[in-house]
Design a protein around this motif. Structure first.
Motif, PDB file in Angstrom:
ATOM      1  N   MET A   1       0.864  -1.265  -0.013  1.00 10.63           N
ATOM      2  CA  MET A   1      -0.064  -0.058   0.136  1.00 10.63           C
ATOM      3  C   MET A   1       0.877   1.342  -0.232  1.00 10.63           C
ATOM      4  O   MET A   1       1.911   1.268   0.713  1.00 10.63           O
ATOM      5  CB  MET A   1      -0.973   0.011   1.127  1.00 10.63           C
ATOM      6  N   CYS A   2       0.394   2.278  -0.704  1.00 10.35           N
ATOM      7  CA  CYS A   2       1.287   3.522  -0.980  1.00 10.35           C
ATOM      8  C   CYS A   2       0.643   4.621  -0.220  1.00 10.35           C
ATOM      9  O   CYS A   2      -0.593   4.983  -0.685  1.00 10.35           O
ATOM     10  CB  CYS A   2       1.456   3.704  -2.552  1.00 10.35           C
ATOM     11  N   LEU A   3       1.072   5.112   0.789  1.00  9.40           N
ATOM     12  CA  LEU A   3       0.427   6.292   1.634  1.00  9.40           C
ATOM     13  C   LEU A   3       1.082   7.544   1.456  1.00  9.40           C
ATOM     14  O   LEU A   3       2.508   7.316   1.252  1.00  9.40           O
ATOM     15  CB  LEU A   3       0.415   5.784   3.076  1.00  9.40           C
ATOM     16  N   SER A   4       0.711   8.609   1.301  1.00  9.72           N
ATOM     17  CA  SER A   4       1.310   9.741   0.936  1.00  9.72           C
ATOM     18  C   SER A   4       1.182  11.266   2.090  1.00  9.72           C
ATOM     19  O   SER A   4       0.057  10.770   2.933  1.00  9.72           O
ATOM     20  CB  SER A   4       1.052  10.522  -0.293  1.00  9.72           C
ATOM     21  N   THR A   5       1.912  11.942   2.013  1.00  6.96           N
ATOM     22  CA  THR A   5       1.767  12.965   3.049  1.00  6.96           C
ATOM     23  C   THR A   5       1.523  14.185   1.964  1.00  6.96           C
ATOM     24  O   THR A   5       2.153  14.251   0.941  1.00  6.96           O
ATOM     25  CB  THR A   5       3.070  13.299   3.671  1.00  6.96           C
ATOM     26  N   VAL A   6       0.516  14.784   2.261  1.00 10.27           N
ATOM     27  CA  VAL A   6       0.067  16.108   1.370  1.00 10.27           C
ATOM     28  C   VAL A   6       0.513  17.394   2.190  1.00 10.27           C
ATOM     29  O   VAL A   6       0.048  17.539   3.454  1.00 10.27           O
ATOM     30  CB  VAL A   6      -1.175  16.005   1.247  1.00 10.27           C
ATOM     31  N   TYR A   7       1.045  18.162   1.545  1.00  6.03           N
ATOM     32  CA  TYR A   7       1.572  19.545   2.166  1.00  6.03           C
ATOM     33  C   TYR A   7       0.966  20.772   1.513  1.00  6.03           C
ATOM     34  O   TYR A   7       0.504  20.879   0.510  1.00  6.03           O
ATOM     35  CB  TYR A   7       3.059  19.673   1.906  1.00  6.03           C
ATOM     36  N   GLU A   8       0.919  21.888   2.267  1.00  5.17           N
ATOM     37  CA  GLU A   8       0.237  23.194   1.763  1.00  5.17           C
ATOM     38  C   GLU A   8       1.394  23.952   1.148  1.00  5.17           C
ATOM     39  O   GLU A   8       2.521  24.423   2.097  1.00  5.17           O
ATOM     40  CB  GLU A   8      -0.617  23.889   2.725  1.00  5.17           C
ATOM     41  N   ASN A   9       1.431  24.402  -0.043  1.00  7.84           N
ATOM     42  CA  ASN A   9       2.635  25.251  -0.907  1.00  7.84           C
ATOM     43  C   ASN A   9       3.924  24.619  -0.937  1.00  7.84           C
ATOM     44  O   ASN A   9       4.662  24.652  -1.801  1.00  7.84           O
ATOM     45  CB  ASN A   9       2.425  26.645  -0.008  1.00  7.84           C
ATOM     46  N   THR A  10       4.529  24.169   0.215  1.00  9.61           N
ATOM     47  CA  THR A  10       6.030  23.803   0.162  1.00  9.61           C
ATOM     48  C   THR A  10       6.093  22.540   1.180  1.00  9.61           C
ATOM     49  O   THR A  10       5.258  22.192   2.032  1.00  9.61           O
ATOM     50  CB  THR A  10       7.008  24.594   0.405  1.00  9.61           C
ATOM     51  N   GLU A  11       6.913  21.757   0.572  1.00  9.16           N
ATOM     52  CA  GLU A  11       7.396  20.446   1.389  1.00  9.16           C
ATOM     53  C   GLU A  11       8.084  20.859   2.655  1.00  9.16           C
ATOM     54  O   GLU A  11       9.132  20.969   2.895  1.00  9.16           O
ATOM     55  CB  GLU A  11       8.025  19.429   0.604  1.00  9.16           C
ATOM     56  N   ASP A  12       7.276  21.009   3.785  1.00  5.21           N
ATOM     57  CA  ASP A  12       8.018  21.489   4.981  1.00  5.21           C
ATOM     58  C   ASP A  12       7.163  20.729   6.029  1.00  5.21           C
ATOM     59  O   ASP A  12       5.763  20.754   5.803  1.00  5.21           O
ATOM     60  CB  ASP A  12       8.122  23.038   5.238  1.00  5.21           C
ATOM     61  N   ALA A  13       7.563  20.321   7.126  1.00  2.00           N
ATOM     62  CA  ALA A  13       6.797  19.703   8.497  1.00  2.00           C
ATOM     63  C   ALA A  13       5.936  20.316   9.036  1.00  2.00           C
ATOM     64  O   ALA A  13       4.775  20.084   9.128  1.00  2.00           O
ATOM     65  CB  ALA A  13       7.993  19.069   9.239  1.00  2.00           C
ATOM     66  N   ALA A  14       6.006  21.804   8.882  1.00  2.04           N
ATOM     67  CA  ALA A  14       4.940  22.816   9.420  1.00  2.04           C
ATOM     68  C   ALA A  14       3.900  22.958   8.451  1.00  2.04           C
ATOM     69  O   ALA A  14       2.748  23.434   9.161  1.00  2.04           O
ATOM     70  CB  ALA A  14       5.750  24.194   9.690  1.00  2.04           C
ATOM     71  N   ASN A  15       3.817  22.502   7.140  1.00  7.21           N
ATOM     72  CA  ASN A  15       2.963  22.786   6.112  1.00  7.21           C
ATOM     73  C   ASN A  15       2.141  21.397   6.032  1.00  7.21           C
ATOM     74  O   ASN A  15       1.533  21.148   4.816  1.00  7.21           O
ATOM     75  CB  ASN A  15       3.534  23.230   4.990  1.00  7.21           C
ATOM     76  N   VAL A  16       2.147  20.549   6.922  1.00 11.68           N
ATOM     77  CA  VAL A  16       1.664  19.038   6.503  1.00 11.68           C
ATOM     78  C   VAL A  16      -0.009  19.337   6.606  1.00 11.68           C
ATOM     79  O   VAL A  16      -0.520  19.693   7.730  1.00 11.68           O
ATOM     80  CB  VAL A  16       1.959  17.974   7.413  1.00 11.68           C
ATOM     81  N   LEU A  17      -0.717  18.921   5.502  1.00  9.82           N
ATOM     82  CA  LEU A  17      -2.046  18.976   5.730  1.00  9.82           C
ATOM     83  C   LEU A  17      -2.584  17.674   6.251  1.00  9.82           C
ATOM     84  O   LEU A  17      -3.680  17.620   6.962  1.00  9.82           O
ATOM     85  CB  LEU A  17      -2.825  19.451   4.408  1.00  9.82           C
TER      86      LEU A  17
END
Length: 62
Positions: A1-17
């Motif tokens: 299974m392929c799970l993803s992380t979705v970010y707002e604007n830039t790939e930064d830990a503070a921007n994880v949606l």
């Protein structure tokens, strides 16, 4: 299974949606994220970038 992380604007830990995303749908002007536990998050924005190898996506909110 392929799970993803979705970010707002830039790939930064503070921007994880949402993490552990199993599905990304685009409907009208909404991006709908669904995670492993079937929780949904609707975002008024555009899907900007998806990397299926690195399991990440970026959304720009309106």
């Amino acid at each position: 299974m392929c799970l993803s992380t979705v970010y707002e604007n830039t790939e930064d830990a503070a921007n994880v949606l949402m993490g552990n995303v199993t599905k990304i749908e685009v409907k009208d002007n909404l991006v709908v994220l669904t995670d492993l536990m079937e929780r949904k998050l609707e975002i008024d924005g555009d899907l900007v970038f998806v990397d299926l190898i690195e399991n990440k996506a970026i959304i720009r909110q309106h």
